[in-house]
Design an enzyme around this catalytic site. Structure first.
Site, mmCIF file in Angstrom:
data_model
loop_
_atom_site.group_PDB
_atom_site.id
_atom_site.type_symbol
_atom_site.label_atom_id
_atom_site.label_comp_id
_atom_site.label_asym_id
_atom_site.label_seq_id
_atom_site.Cartn_x
_atom_site.Cartn_y
_atom_site.Cartn_z
ATOM 1 N N SER A 108 0.839 -1.199 0.000
ATOM 2 C CA SER A 108 0.000 0.000 0.000
ATOM 3 C C SER A 108 0.869 1.243 0.000
ATOM 4 C CB SER A 108 -0.903 0.013 1.236
ATOM 5 O OG SER A 108 -1.532 1.271 1.361
ATOM 6 N N HIS A 152 -1.462 -1.465 -4.098
ATOM 7 C CA HIS A 152 -2.706 -1.051 -3.443
ATOM 8 C C HIS A 152 -2.686 0.465 -3.258
ATOM 9 C CE1 HIS A 152 -6.340 -1.896 -1.123
ATOM 10 N NE2 HIS A 152 -5.937 -0.971 -0.260
ATOM 11 N N ASP A 175 -4.820 3.591 -1.798
ATOM 12 C CA ASP A 175 -5.906 4.034 -0.923
ATOM 13 C C ASP A 175 -6.268 5.488 -1.207
ATOM 14 O OD1 ASP A 175 -6.466 1.753 0.798
ATOM 15 O OD2 ASP A 175 -4.452 2.043 1.600
ATOM 16 N N MET A 215 -8.645 8.493 -0.064
ATOM 17 C CA MET A 215 -9.461 8.893 1.087
ATOM 18 C C MET A 215 -9.890 10.350 0.928
ATOM 19 S SD MET A 215 -7.422 6.961 4.181
ATOM 20 C CE MET A 215 -5.898 7.866 3.997
ATOM 21 N N HIS A 256 -8.543 1.429 -3.956
ATOM 22 C CA HIS A 256 -9.505 1.266 -2.861
ATOM 23 C C HIS A 256 -10.082 2.641 -2.542
ATOM 24 C CE1 HIS A 256 -9.952 0.313 1.742
ATOM 25 N NE2 HIS A 256 -11.133 0.427 1.150
ATOM 26 N N MET A 264 -12.029 4.907 -0.409
ATOM 27 C CA MET A 264 -12.632 5.183 0.894
ATOM 28 C C MET A 264 -13.261 6.573 0.813
ATOM 29 S SD MET A 264 -9.903 3.560 3.600
ATOM 30 C CE MET A 264 -8.415 3.711 2.636
ATOM 31 N N MET A 266 -11.683 -5.066 5.972
ATOM 32 C CA MET A 266 -10.805 -4.171 6.723
ATOM 33 C C MET A 266 -10.558 -4.773 8.107
ATOM 34 S SD MET A 266 -10.023 -1.649 4.744
ATOM 35 C CE MET A 266 -9.160 -0.691 5.995
ATOM 36 N N ASP A 271 -6.787 -5.858 4.796
ATOM 37 C CA ASP A 271 -6.031 -4.610 4.854
ATOM 38 C C ASP A 271 -6.064 -4.085 6.284
ATOM 39 O OD1 ASP A 271 -4.907 -2.125 4.547
ATOM 40 O OD2 ASP A 271 -6.350 -1.378 3.087
#
Length: 223
Positions: free
Chosen positions: A7, A32, A34, A36, A65, A67, A136, A174
């Site tokens: 990540s 990966h 993320d 956000m 991913h 979020m 998660m 994760d």
């Protein structure tokens, strides 16, 4: 299919390109990413410009991913900037089924994620429509948290449903991955392992090799 999915949330952004090239040289295949938004989760990370810039230099599989609240607003944008897979949170969608359809129609892999407090039952009816479920194992939004042991039961439960219904669905985990929790998660049924500080804190090459060797040893134990 087992994959280590480093990540970049834990990467050194001053050396991001260099570190991604190191991952590639060491045989990592998935990255990966993320995203956000400061709304669905408290933190803000990065978005399309960062993904687009690293896509130009990398052939890794971009596992994005989201979020973010109402992710359906951004599916096309993230596909256009280089996502190979998009994972959305069940809790963030007004219409989960339609958002999954939207990702599928865009031509990339479909993932759905659930927070630690969300039961597997909440998404079990959608398993035939997705390629991956991300469980998660920490509260989403911050790196460096401790793995929540109660989430191991959710991995087991999900794995049993997938086996019972003979589905082709990957299980990704994760949060809080280290030598001990890596083994817990994989023995419970996870095959895609997101790792942040486990990979990026300290010597990157040594950490990648250690994690891959550890995974190979667990796979042999599992049989």
């Amino acid at each position: 299919m087992y994959q280590l999915c480093p990540s970049i949330l834990s990467a050194d952004f001053n050396r991001l390109g260099e570190q991604i090239r190191t991952l590639e040289r060491e045989g990592v295949e998935w990255l990966h990413i993320d995203v956000m938004d400061g709304d669905f989760v408290p933190s803000i990370s990065f978005g399309m410009p960062v993904i687009r810039s690293i896509r130009k230099e990398s052939n890794l599989f971009f596992d994005v991913h989201l979020m973010v609240t109402e992710p359906e607003r951004y599916i096309r944008d993230f596909v256009d900037c280089g996502a190979d897979s998009i994972t959305i949170h069940a809790e963030a969608c007004e219409d989960l089924e339609r958002t999954i359809e939207q990702i599928r129609e865009s031509g990339v892999r479909v993932g759905v994620s659930i927070k630690p407090a969300t039961p597997v039952n909440d998404i079990s009816h959608m398993l035939k429509e997705v390629d991956m479920v991300l469980i998660m194992t920490v509260q989403p939004g911050f790196g460096g948290q401790k793995y929540m042991d109660e989430c191991t039961e959710k991995i087991t439960e999900l794995h049993e449903i997938i086996e019972r219904e003979n589905l082709d669905v990957d299980i990704q985990v994760d949060g809080g991955i280290n030598d001990k929790t890596l083994e817990k998660a994989m023995k419970a049924g996870a095959n895609l392992i997101v790792a942040g500080s486990y990979i990026f804190n300290g010597d990157l090459v040594s950490n990648i090799r250690h994690a891959k060797e550890k995974m190979e040893g667990i796979i042999r134990k599992i049989g």
